[in-house]
Scaffold this active site. Structure first.
Site, mmCIF file in Angstrom:
data_model
loop_
_atom_site.group_PDB
_atom_site.id
_atom_site.type_symbol
_atom_site.label_atom_id
_atom_site.label_comp_id
_atom_site.label_asym_id
_atom_site.label_seq_id
_atom_site.Cartn_x
_atom_site.Cartn_y
_atom_site.Cartn_z
ATOM 1 N N LYS A 30 2.820 26.788 24.185
ATOM 2 C CA LYS A 30 2.297 26.522 22.843
ATOM 3 C C LYS A 30 0.854 26.064 22.970
ATOM 4 C CE LYS A 30 3.283 24.141 18.516
ATOM 5 N NZ LYS A 30 1.848 23.916 18.240
ATOM 6 N N ASP A 32 -2.924 24.712 21.515
ATOM 7 C CA ASP A 32 -3.469 23.785 20.522
ATOM 8 C C ASP A 32 -4.849 24.283 20.116
ATOM 9 O OD1 ASP A 32 -3.719 21.642 18.876
ATOM 10 O OD2 ASP A 32 -4.146 20.181 20.452
ATOM 11 N N GLU A 177 0.791 21.181 25.245
ATOM 12 C CA GLU A 177 1.296 20.809 23.926
ATOM 13 C C GLU A 177 2.776 21.118 23.747
ATOM 14 O OE1 GLU A 177 0.303 21.270 19.189
ATOM 15 O OE2 GLU A 177 -0.374 22.792 20.573
#
Length: 326
Positions: A30, A32, A177
């Site tokens: 994931k 950011d 993240e």
């Protein structure tokens, strides 16, 4: 040619798929950053659109050469613009200095030399004359990798099929993240927050000292809308952010009474934070909060309240501010 406008597919917050279904999912880090849909007409140009649909191309001039990477083949790609810190991790605070330069081409060009961005490309929704929306994720991913658009400011991130627990653990160990889980047979659903994509955000916790609060509005009138918290470091209480979520109505009412009993005219934070309308309190309440990451200045990102810690004194509360911020 005229390319179709395709709003990005969104992931639903959740947890890892059941172990028995692990092999049916792919796992991506994931990121950011700023989500963008990349439109490549095949004439050497490109257009970047944010989730809102706004065109943000001018903010990232170093991505311009991507328009020539596929030659004359038109395409619509899905990705995320990142600004990387010295350790190669996405830093949203760094990226914010670039995001606002959509209408300032000169400043954007200068800033690109100071804080260059990197675009990760993780899906393809249209190629040539053909829509790929109905293809399963695993086939779209194969098409994207065959295209191989690699360059100094863009790349295709890795995707691991199966081994979800190991993938999630690796993101935690490396301070990333979180993880996005994508079902291998999932079609691309434009603009939909789908259960076929699941996002898992790595959250951390910290003990903090309450030093103030902001009044609530609407149904929260007379109650704290947010508490202002800090952590002790080098003999002083450093402000690390405001927390406005995580309480039940009963907990918020209880907290209001505790805050009123501790009111003071003196700000306990050093230095005093520029927070308009703040009510200061004696720094004697300790709480535990959950947060995603810290900014370079040590501020908590996306904090939420977990609980009061009556078992801790302010002096006992742990501070994990970086040494250079103490």
């Amino acid at each position: 040619m005229s390319l179709p406008l395709i709003p990005p597919m969104l992931a639903t917050p959740g947890t890892l798929p059941p172990a028995a279904q692990d092999a049916r999912w792919a796992y991506e880090t994931k990121q950011d950053g700023q989500r963008v849909v990349v439109y490549l007409p095949g004439d050497g140009s490109l257009v970047l659109r944010a989730r809102s649909g706004d065109i943000v191309t001018a903010a990232y001039p170093e991505l311009g050469p991507l328009g020539r990477s596929l030659g004359a083949t038109p395409a619509v790609l899905d990705g995320e613009v990142l600004a990387l810190d010295e350790e190669g991790r996405a830093d949203f605070q760094l990226l914010q200095s670039r995001m606002g330069l959509v209408h300032a081409a000169g400043r954007a060009a200068r800033r690109a030399t100071e804080v260059p961005v990197h675009l990760v490309l993780f899906d393809v929704m249209h190629l040539g004359q053909r829509s790929l929306l109905k293809l399963p994720y695993i086939r779209r991913r194969a098409v994207l990798e065959e295209l191989g658009p690699a360059g100094p400011h863009w790349s295709i991130p890795g995707a691991l099929v199966g081994h979800g627990e190991q993938a999630l653990r690796a993101t935690r160990e490396h301070g990333l993240e979180g993880l996005v889980c994508k079902r291998l047979d999932s079609v691309y659903e434009p603009g939909v927050r789908s259960r076929a994509w699941i996002k898992i955000r790595n959250m951390r916790s910290a003990d903090v000292v309450v030093g103030g609060w902001l009044p609530g509005k609407g149904r929260l009138t007379g109650l704290p809308g947010a508490v202002l918290v800090g952590q002790r470091a080098a003999g002083r209480l450093r402000y690390v952010g405001g927390v406005g979520t995580g309480w039940s109505d009963a907990e918020r009412t209880e907290l209001a009474a505790l805050l009123r009993a501790a009111e003071t005219d003196v700000c306990p934070f050093d230095p005093v934070p520029p927070v308009a309308g703040a009510h200061w309190v004696l720094p004697r309440l300790v709480g535990e909060v959950r947060y995603s990451t810290r900014t370079r200045a040590g501020m908590l990102r996306q904090p939420s309240w977990l609980r009061l810690r009556p078992d801790l004194t302010p002096e006992e509360s742990a501070a994990d501010l970086p040494d250079d911020l103490a």
